[in-house]
Scaffold this motif. Structure first.
Motif, mmCIF file in Angstrom:
data_model
loop_
_atom_site.group_PDB
_atom_site.id
_atom_site.type_symbol
_atom_site.label_atom_id
_atom_site.label_comp_id
_atom_site.label_asym_id
_atom_site.label_seq_id
_atom_site.Cartn_x
_atom_site.Cartn_y
_atom_site.Cartn_z
ATOM 1 N N MET A 1 0.954 -1.249 -0.113
ATOM 2 C CA MET A 1 0.040 -0.133 -0.045
ATOM 3 C C MET A 1 0.787 1.270 -0.054
ATOM 4 O O MET A 1 1.947 1.134 0.358
ATOM 5 C CB MET A 1 -0.980 -0.008 1.222
ATOM 6 N N ASP A 2 0.387 2.347 -0.468
ATOM 7 C CA ASP A 2 1.102 3.497 -0.371
ATOM 8 C C ASP A 2 1.392 4.012 1.117
ATOM 9 O O ASP A 2 0.645 3.564 1.954
ATOM 10 C CB ASP A 2 0.156 4.516 -0.991
ATOM 11 N N PRO A 3 2.434 4.877 1.239
ATOM 12 C CA PRO A 3 2.944 5.257 2.581
ATOM 13 C C PRO A 3 1.783 5.928 3.178
ATOM 14 O O PRO A 3 0.891 6.798 2.696
ATOM 15 C CB PRO A 3 4.057 6.288 2.065
ATOM 16 N N VAL A 4 1.963 5.805 4.683
ATOM 17 C CA VAL A 4 0.933 6.631 5.573
ATOM 18 C C VAL A 4 1.532 7.850 5.941
ATOM 19 O O VAL A 4 2.844 7.590 6.377
ATOM 20 C CB VAL A 4 0.531 5.604 6.737
ATOM 21 N N LEU A 5 0.936 8.817 5.963
ATOM 22 C CA LEU A 5 1.640 10.257 6.314
ATOM 23 C C LEU A 5 1.310 10.355 8.006
ATOM 24 O O LEU A 5 0.055 10.014 8.393
ATOM 25 C CB LEU A 5 1.118 11.398 5.768
ATOM 26 N N VAL A 6 2.376 10.669 8.854
ATOM 27 C CA VAL A 6 2.201 10.692 10.020
ATOM 28 C C VAL A 6 2.658 12.291 10.234
ATOM 29 O O VAL A 6 3.598 12.650 10.236
ATOM 30 C CB VAL A 6 3.019 9.875 10.959
ATOM 31 N N LEU A 7 1.762 12.917 11.074
ATOM 32 C CA LEU A 7 2.215 14.417 11.488
ATOM 33 C C LEU A 7 2.490 14.239 12.932
ATOM 34 O O LEU A 7 1.740 14.135 13.757
ATOM 35 C CB LEU A 7 1.069 15.304 11.166
ATOM 36 N N THR A 27 5.744 4.552 6.149
ATOM 37 C CA THR A 27 5.357 5.841 6.617
ATOM 38 C C THR A 27 6.263 6.814 6.116
ATOM 39 O O THR A 27 7.512 6.659 6.261
ATOM 40 C CB THR A 27 5.133 5.942 8.040
ATOM 41 N N VAL A 28 5.555 7.979 6.203
ATOM 42 C CA VAL A 28 6.463 9.351 6.043
ATOM 43 C C VAL A 28 6.047 10.243 7.228
ATOM 44 O O VAL A 28 4.866 10.666 7.369
ATOM 45 C CB VAL A 28 6.519 10.166 4.740
ATOM 46 N N VAL A 29 7.063 10.558 8.193
ATOM 47 C CA VAL A 29 6.706 11.093 9.411
ATOM 48 C C VAL A 29 7.007 12.577 9.530
ATOM 49 O O VAL A 29 8.378 12.910 9.019
ATOM 50 C CB VAL A 29 7.293 10.464 10.876
ATOM 51 N N LEU A 30 6.341 13.592 9.404
ATOM 52 C CA LEU A 30 6.695 14.965 9.410
ATOM 53 C C LEU A 30 6.388 15.765 10.480
ATOM 54 O O LEU A 30 5.484 15.801 11.410
ATOM 55 C CB LEU A 30 5.787 15.414 8.161
ATOM 56 N N ARG A 147 5.162 19.078 -1.320
ATOM 57 C CA ARG A 147 3.880 18.349 -1.442
ATOM 58 C C ARG A 147 4.017 16.891 -1.422
ATOM 59 O O ARG A 147 4.939 16.383 -1.937
ATOM 60 C CB ARG A 147 3.114 18.726 -2.756
ATOM 61 N N LEU A 148 3.110 16.206 -0.508
ATOM 62 C CA LEU A 148 3.294 14.745 -0.488
ATOM 63 C C LEU A 148 1.873 14.093 -0.520
ATOM 64 O O LEU A 148 1.011 14.859 -0.026
ATOM 65 C CB LEU A 148 4.045 14.538 0.947
ATOM 66 N N ARG A 149 2.088 12.906 -0.729
ATOM 67 C CA ARG A 149 0.500 11.944 -0.850
ATOM 68 C C ARG A 149 0.763 10.941 -0.115
ATOM 69 O O ARG A 149 1.727 10.327 -0.371
ATOM 70 C CB ARG A 149 0.065 12.092 -2.304
ATOM 71 N N GLY A 150 -0.102 10.330 0.583
ATOM 72 C CA GLY A 150 -0.280 9.214 1.307
ATOM 73 C C GLY A 150 -1.569 8.392 1.116
ATOM 74 O O GLY A 150 -2.604 9.135 0.943
#
Length: 548
Positions: A1-7, A27-30, A147-150
């Protein structure tokens, strides 16, 4: 699955990312900060079951070993000890009831796990200013134009993410307390104080107010004083009054102030913790007063709940409806925490003279009257929430939930309750194998073939383990004909007596929101008339389905 974004890269965001990676989800953690700010003790009390969650990502044992273990909570009124209690040890747990360690050190250890995990991409200096979502995913835009998409977004950005909540259209209702609390982390030598939490009502060195003292690693003690609304820390420091305040507790000893701060309590809760493909967790979703250590510990439970459900939906093992239960379960947990901590604050800070007189009477009687001790509220310590009313839990009339147990205790094992831990054959623990997917614990007289048949037709990883091989019959109070269904977060989804494979499949389907109904039956009911709740899909290609 595509990455999950975590803020947010605090402990809740870190835990979310690491647990998703454990399920094979990138995941991509921002985080808006330029780097980690390792300042102050902040949230120090890490509860046993949270250590267990962190151990699933390789950090729990290290955090526990570096922390200070304490098992006893002592409560005083003026100069007299009213009572103490030792926290319960159900089963054979791997960790002590609590350890104290600074939040900043916990974050450093979790950062090391993230650095070793290729599925987690941690990015500092990314201030998210815009969030958009559609049927296929979530997009964010940062202040620097990135810009990022998850596939999904988990908001763990802390209490001050008002603009993000506004963008999502969620209300963060509640109130703030007027009283302030002063924190000092003090490095000194206090013999005999290193293994217990101490709470003082109305001591001579803080008359009319409270003081809480916690041991921390490195001969450091965290002291919280209740102080007046107009308290000025800078003025007290300059005048020497802060030194006098500290010496009233520790005496004529050398000490060093490692960190100091003044804070105000808030009680707030979002009205929705799920906004389509966006889940809100931790302080971004709920705030409670810190008495009882229910903030960070509850946030980590949010992270685990969100992670396994996102993974199951993303891998195609469960329908999108499973994510609705994130709100159902964790919003109910937040309400429980608010109820508990509000009752504590009402006792600590009476709002009128009637309440104040009641408190004085209770405290005066508590030293001699055991019945009065139960009315003394210095904070009910953090505990897992019991999902007994969850849409994922199959109730069992023979195992009703008796309600909130006495302070320091845990409820009997049963539907909705976190399963007690114990060693399993092969040198592993029950909760270790439970967190690998769904687990079916089979009693010696239950139909093993029925359990294996149900497991074989359930999407996602399912494991079948004979209860005889798990030293838990006494701890669980399990009957030989029972099948216990344990969720991927180690909570009991169902306890079924002498079930058919249809009934086991129905409970598994209910636990993933795959169309299952409660497997009720009456004596003499035919097998064909019972609801099956069989999932309509098989595990996707490449899915890991373990049988043993």
């Amino acid at each position: 699955m595509d990455p999950v974004l975590v803020l947010g890269a605090g402990p809740v965001g870190q835990t979310t990312a690491l647990l998703l990676a454990r399920w094979g989800v990138p995941t991509v953690v921002l985080d808006r900060r330029p780097a980690r700010d390792a300042v102050g003790s902040k949230a120090i009390c890490q509860q046993r079951d949270v250590l267990d969650i962190w151990e699933a990502v390789g950090a729990g044992r290290r955090i526990a070993d570096e922390g200070v273990t304490w098992t006893t909570a002592r409560t005083f009124y003026r100069d007299a000890e009213l009572f103490s209690y030792t926290l319960a040890d159900p089963g054979r747990p791997a960790f002590p009831p609590f350890v104290n360690i600074s939040q900043s050190r916990t974050e450093q250890i979790l950062d090391e796990r993230i650095a070793a995990e290729p599925l987690v991409d941690l990015r500092w200096g990314h201030d998210v200013t815009t969030v958009e979502q559609d049927a296929s995913g979530v997009g964010v835009r940062c202040a620097d134009g990135t810009r990022l998409r998850g596939s999904y977004l988990v908001v763990c950005a802390g209490s001050r993410c008002d603009e993000l909540r506004r963008m999502l259209g969620v209300d963060f209702g509640g109130h703030s307390f007027d009283d302030r609390f002063l924190i000092c982390d003090i490095r000194t030598d206090l013999p005999g104080w290193a293994t217990e939490r101490r709470f003082y009502f109305d001591p001579a060195w803080n008359p009319g107010r409270q003081v809480l003292i916690h041991p921390c690693p490195g001969s450091t003690f965290r002291i919280d004083w209740q102080v007046p609304a107009g308290y000025d820390l800078d003025e007290e420091t300059a005048s020497g009054a802060l030194d006098a305040r500290i010496r009233a507790i520790i005496g004529d000893r050398d000490y060093e102030i490692v960190w100091k701060s003044v804070y105000r309590f808030h009680t707030r809760l979002v009205d929705r913790m799920r906004c389509e493909r966006i889940l809100i967790a931790g302080d971004a979703a709920h705030l409670v007063s810190p008495f009882g250590a229910r903030g960070l510990n509850s946030g980590v439970a949010d992270a685990e709940n969100a992670a396994w459900k996102i993974a199951y939906v993303g891998h195609g093992w469960a329908p999108d409806a499973l994510l609705d239960t994130y709100h159902d379960e964790r919003h109910a947990a937040a309400l429980e925490n608010i109820a508990v901590t509000t009752a504590t604050m009402d006792f600590l800070v009476p709002q009128d003279e009637v309440a104040a007189a009641h408190r004085r009477g209770v405290l005066s009687r508590a030293a001699a009257e055991p019945a009065a001790r139960a009315l003394v509220d210095s904070g009910r310590l953090s505990e897992p929430f019991w999902y007994v009313d969850s849409p994922l839990t199959t109730p069992n009339p023979a195992r009703p939930f008796a309600g909130r147990p006495p302070r320091g205790s845990v409820p009997p094992a049963g539907p909705g309750v976190l399963v007690p831990d114990a060693p399993v054959a092969g040198g592993v623990r029950l909760r270790e194998i439970a967190r690998a997917g769904f687990l079916l614990l089979i009693g010696g007289r239950a139909d093993v073939a029925a359990a294996r048949q149900a497991a074989a037709t359930t999407p996602g990883p399912v494991r079948v383990v004979a209860l005889d091989g798990v030293d838990l019959a006494g701890t669980l109070g399990a009957h030989p004909d029972e099948v216990w269904i344990i969720r991927p977060d180690a909570h009991v989804a169902a306890v079924l007596g002498n079930p058919t494979h249809h009934e086991i499949r129905a409970a598994l389907a209910r636990a993933t929101q795959s169309g299952g109904e409660p497997p009720w039956r009456t004596t003499g009911e035919s097998e064909t008339s019972r609801p099956s709740g069989t999932p309509s899909t098989a595990p996707p290609t490449g899915a890991s389905t373990t049988r043993s």
